[in-house]
Design a protein around this motif. Structure first.
Motif, PDB file in Angstrom:
ATOM      1  N   VAL A  11     -59.741  -3.552  46.070  1.00  0.00           N
ATOM      2  CA  VAL A  11     -59.301  -3.753  46.932  1.00  0.00           C
ATOM      3  C   VAL A  11     -60.580  -3.557  47.663  1.00  0.00           C
ATOM      4  N   MET A  12     -60.288  -5.058  47.706  1.00  0.00           N
ATOM      5  CA  MET A  12     -61.323  -6.147  48.047  1.00  0.00           C
ATOM      6  C   MET A  12     -62.104  -5.167  49.677  1.00  0.00           C
ATOM      7  N   GLY A  13     -60.849  -4.886  50.747  1.00  0.00           N
ATOM      8  CA  GLY A  13     -61.545  -4.183  51.923  1.00  0.00           C
ATOM      9  C   GLY A  13     -62.086  -3.514  52.404  1.00  0.00           C
ATOM     10  N   THR A  14     -62.344  -2.394  50.621  1.00  0.00           N
ATOM     11  CA  THR A  14     -62.881  -0.809  50.379  1.00  0.00           C
ATOM     12  C   THR A  14     -63.882  -1.448  49.773  1.00  0.00           C
ATOM     13  N   ASN A  15     -63.969  -2.332  49.029  1.00  0.00           N
ATOM     14  CA  ASN A  15     -64.616  -2.557  47.270  1.00  0.00           C
ATOM     15  C   ASN A  15     -64.761  -1.175  46.609  1.00  0.00           C
ATOM     16  N   GLU A  16     -63.116  -1.139  45.805  1.00  0.00           N
ATOM     17  CA  GLU A  16     -62.445   0.028  45.513  1.00  0.00           C
ATOM     18  C   GLU A  16     -61.996  -0.794  44.264  1.00  0.00           C
ATOM     19  N   ILE A  17     -61.493  -0.026  43.397  1.00  0.00           N
ATOM     20  CA  ILE A  17     -60.390  -0.065  42.691  1.00  0.00           C
ATOM     21  C   ILE A  17     -59.418   1.614  42.881  1.00  0.00           C
ATOM     22  N   TRP A  18     -58.198   1.410  42.809  1.00  0.00           N
ATOM     23  CA  TRP A  18     -57.249   1.533  42.960  1.00  0.00           C
ATOM     24  C   TRP A  18     -56.394   1.597  42.034  1.00  0.00           C
ATOM     25  N   ARG A  19     -55.313   2.741  41.848  1.00  0.00           N
ATOM     26  CA  ARG A  19     -54.005   2.886  40.864  1.00  0.00           C
ATOM     27  C   ARG A  19     -53.276   3.200  42.060  1.00  0.00           C
ATOM     28  N   ILE A  20     -51.722   3.356  40.933  1.00  0.00           N
ATOM     29  CA  ILE A  20     -50.357   3.873  41.555  1.00  0.00           C
ATOM     30  C   ILE A  20     -49.912   3.999  40.890  1.00  0.00           C
ATOM     31  N   GLY A  21     -48.546   4.667  40.175  1.00  0.00           N
ATOM     32  CA  GLY A  21     -48.105   4.717  40.268  1.00  0.00           C
ATOM     33  C   GLY A  21     -46.733   3.593  39.713  1.00  0.00           C
ATOM     34  N   LEU A  22     -45.719   3.214  39.294  1.00  0.00           N
ATOM     35  CA  LEU A  22     -44.900   2.325  38.772  1.00  0.00           C
ATOM     36  C   LEU A  22     -43.956   2.265  39.966  1.00  0.00           C
ATOM     37  N   ASP A  23     -43.567   3.923  40.471  1.00  0.00           N
ATOM     38  CA  ASP A  23     -42.740   4.128  41.317  1.00  0.00           C
ATOM     39  C   ASP A  23     -43.551   4.329  42.856  1.00  0.00           C
TER      40      ASP A  23
END
Length: 532
Positions: free
Chosen positions: A174-186
């Motif tokens: 996530v370039m706008g927050t300078n982070e890496i996120w994750r979510i489930g495929l649902d």
């Protein structure tokens, strides 16, 4: 399609008029920049190239490059790509806001045409997932049969190249927050995996299940534990890194500037494709013989006998923006026009800029009048304007694609009318034809009583003696403009990052009379001078 060393194959070698010489100040580029990377079913690395509107495949053993979807083809401004299990290639087209699919037989169709700033894309167990690299971007699963997409997450601050991890979750920078996120495929609420990075713009996984992420601002390649967020620096490269892929146990990363390099043990690297230019575009020489090269997201400087140096980058502090036209106003000080419609003063050594005027449509060439007035071409509205002390004046209107601008020693302003095939002189609100019968004039220079015009259509450098009204061709078959038989597709804006990205083969003169020309077709700077 033919394999080739560089990105451009000329129909004939360049020729030069008697008494003149031509040499390359920089070597030709092999790619039109390098964006998304993906290892194909054949083991080659496939490279998306936004500036070149091209997808190429690189053999990692021989280094041979093949244009799979060439400039002028159905896929426009590809930024990322992925293959499914049937060998279909899916490409995000960032300026078009769409995703297209290319069958193994070459047939291409648009799969989804409603994805502003379409960029990241991946494929996992029959599911095709794509996203929008923009503030408030969406991540969605696409129906490969063309049905309505399913939204997985909305309002993401500029998500970029992503991949499904070993745990079955989607990991994305996530370039706008300078982070890496994750979510489930649902779908569901996102979790933060890592933060305080170097502006991550890709996430892939190595064979051990660790994240490998390129950092566009810092130039680092990071290995991150997805369970703890702990990180290790695999390599320190240059800002502009874009993506990463694996060929077996080998790791390769790309840079927007045009290189693809292999990451070796101990932070060492080995170029698969050396660095190059996206274009280049405008050129200018200051009073200390420093050649400034505007190359869109990058700018460079060149001194005689030395290698080029980066002078700025789109994501760096103080950079004026995606630059096209350039004029020197003093040692190490330049006026540039940007794709976002601004005229700015830029001091590369200090990494600082200031906007002189803005709000214009597709700015191109720029020149400085004797009293310091800045004159520039606004191609989108067919105008030539000037700015001094914040005051903007319209000098001419109703022009057909004004491109290059030049000012003579007496203050006369000349304009290359790219769409009109001529050069005009501005005088008292009138436009008088000075030179016609051209195909697509772009860069123009007034120098020592003559006009020098780069005609990207005929691929010539033309000299026109203003006093004697004599025209002659100094160089032919130059590597400028589009390849023979190719009609390039218009490259629109990339969200708020850059406006329309049209070509511009610039020209400048050094203090010794050497003429420098942007070889934008092959990605080089040419030096043309009188034989000594």
């Amino acid at each position: 399609m033919p394999l080739q060393y560089g990105r451009y194959t000329a129909a004939r070698p360049s020729s030069i008029a008697e008494g003149w010489t031509l040499e390359r100040r920089t070597q030709p580029s092999r790619l039109f920049g390098a964006n998304g990377l993906r290892t194909g079913p054949d083991g080659r690395i496939y490279v998306a190239q936004v500036s070149g509107s091209q997808i190429s495949a690189i053999d990692v053993v021989t280094g041979a490059i093949e244009a799979i979807s060439p400039k002028g083809g159905d896929i426009v401004a590809p930024d990322d790509l992925v293959f499914d299990t049937e060998g279909n290639l899916y490409a995000t087209e960032i300026t078009e806001g769409r995703v297209s699919v290319r069958r193994p037989n070459g047939a291409t169709r648009v799969l989804n045409g409603d994805m502003p700033c379409a960029n990241p894309i991946t494929f996992h167990q029959g599911r095709l997932i794509a996203g929008e690299c923009r503030p408030g971007g969406r991540i969605m699963e696409l129906d490969r049969d063309g049905g309505a997409p399913r939204i997985l997450l909305e309002d993401v601050p500029m998500p970029n190249a992503f991949e499904v991890g070993p745990d079955g979750k989607l990991y994305f920078p996530v370039m706008g927050t300078n982070e890496i996120w994750r979510i489930g495929l649902d779908g569901g609420a996102p979790e933060t995996v890592a933060g305080n990075l170097g502006v991550p713009d890709s996430v892939k996984f190595d064979a051990q299940g660790y994240i490998v992420s390129t950092q566009v601002a810092s130039g680092q390649v990071l290995r991150i534990d997805p369970r703890t967020g702990d990180r290790t620096v695999l390599a320190n490269l240059t800002p502009g890194l874009d993506n990463v892929t694996f060929v077996g146990k080998r790791m390769f990363v790309s840079n927007i500037s045009g290189y693809v390099t292999e990451i070796l043990e101990g932070g060492k690297t080995k170029d698969l494709v050396p660095d190059g230019f996206n274009w280049p575009l405008g050129l200018a020489v200051d009073g200390e013989d420093l050649l400034y090269v505007a190359d869109g997201p990058f700018s460079y400087t060149l001194r005689p006998g030395l290698e080029r140096q980066r002078a700025g980058f789109l994501f760096a502090t103080g950079y004026p923006g995606y630059s096209r036209g350039v004029a020197a106003v003093g040692p190490g000080e330049f006026i540039v026009t940007t794709a976002n419609g601004a005229v700015a003063r830029y001091r590369p050594a200090k990494q600082e800029s200031e906007v002189l005027a803005e709000g214009f449509d597709q700015l191109y060439g720029v020149a400085i009048a004797p009293r310091g007035t800045v004159i520039f071409a606004e191609q989108g509205r067919g105008r030539v304007l000037s700015v001094q002390s914040g005051n903007v004046t319209e000098l001419a209107a109703g022009l057909r694609e004004p491109s290059g601008v030049a000012v003579g020693s007496d203050g006369t302003c000349f304009v290359a009318e790219s769409g009109g095939g001529r050069v005009v002189k501005l005088s008292g609100g009138r436009t008088d034809t000075v030179l016609d019968g051209l195909q697509k004039p772009q860069g123009i220079l007034a120098h020592r009583g003559a006009l020098y015009v780069v005609d990207a259509g005929s691929k010539e450098l033309i000299e026109y003696d203003l006093a004697g009204k004599v025209r002659r061709t100094l160089a032919s078959d130059l590597p400028v403009g589009a390849p023979a038989g190719v009609t390039p597709k218009f490259l629109g804006a990339i969200g708020t990052m850059a406006g329309p990205m049209g070509p511009f083969a610039g020209i400048a003169a050094g203090p010794d009379g050497t003429l420098y020309v942007s070889g934008d077709a092959e990605g080089s700077v040419l030096a043309i001078g009188e034989d000594q």
